[in-house]
Design an enzyme around this catalytic site. Structure first.
Site: not given
Ligand code: DX5
Ligand code: ZN
Length: 227
Positions: A18, A45, A152, A47, A76, A207, A185, A43, A147, A78
């Site tokens: 991520s 993210d 977030g 937001m 992804h 991530g 994730d 990946h 999830m 969000m």
């Molecule tokens: C959270 C994201 C994830 C996040 C995962 O909302 O969708 O992709 O980056 O991060 P880690 O692996 O650090 O939990």
């Molecule tokens: Zn994600």
């Protein structure tokens, strides 16, 4: 070689680092770092500060990253109104686009739009959303994202109570005419990866445990694959 995310029974786990945990001052270098480390896709993210209480990146960043790597881009979204933005993300270079089932708009129509744009489509479930909501959309999906934290933020703790939902989604994939990938994730590291793999996940988003691993990204991915 870029391409859409077609389903094929993976021989091992697919790893999708991520970008949220990368150094945003040098995203191109960060993408190349995980590509050279042997990841399977990147990946992204996205937001909007509305669907989730955080803001990350938009199509211009995806477009700039597209010039830096041939990795499959797993976006992804969000965001509250994905129907308004899927075209921009497809044009920016996304290969696969996942929307949240909890977001606004006509979910089936947005999934169809993603496919018509030449991308594969996915549906994501927040922790409180049951697996059964994906059933009307199975024919449209290449991947379902479960999830394992509240969306977030990176760096949160894995929610072990999501394991039964991963098993249910895996069973739905196995029974489907067109099987789909089961992605997880949030809080995925060397300790939690075997748990989600045993529950049926075949794509792991990670991530913090990849980008911030003191042993480097190749070692991080080997640990996730339990090798
Ligand atoms: C959270 C994201 C994830 C996040 C995962 O909302 O969708 O992709 O980056 O991060 P880690 O692996 O650090 O939990
Ligand atoms: Zn994600």
């Amino acid at each position: 070689m870029r391409g859409s995310l077609r389903y094929s029974k993976p021989k091992g786990l697919l790893i999708a680092p991520s970008i949220l945990a990368a150094d945003f001052a040098c995203l191109g270098d960060e993408a190349r770092r995980v590509e050279e480390g042997g990841c399977d896709m990147l990946h992204l993210d996205v937001m909007d500060g509305h669907f989730v209480p955080n803001i990350s990146l938009g199509p211009p960043v995806v477009s700039s990253l597209r010039a830096c790597t041939d990795l499959t881009f797993d976006a992804h979204l969000m965001i509250s109104q994905p129907d308004r933005y899927v075209e921009a993300f497809a044009k920016a270079g996304a290969d696969h686009i996942t929307i949240h089932v909890e977001s606004d708009g006509d979910t089936a129509a947005t999934l169809r739009a993603i496919r018509e744009l030449g991308c594969s489509a996915g549906l994501c479930l927040k922790p409180a959303t049951p697996a059964s909501v994906i059933e009307p959309f199975l024919d449209l999906l290449s991947m379902v994202l479960v999830m394992t934290v509240e969306p977030g933020f990176g760096g949160q703790s894995f929610m072990a109570d999501m394991l039964p939902k991963i098993k249910t989604v895996r069973a739905l994939s196995d029974q489907a005419a067109r099987p789909f990938h089961v992605e997880v994730d949030g809080g995925i590291d060397a300790e939690t990866a075997p748990l989600v793999a045993a529950a049926g996940a075949d794509v792991l988003v990670a991530g913090t445990s990849v980008f911030r691993n003191p042993n480097g990204v190749a070692a991080a991915m080997a640990a996730l694959r339990n090798k």
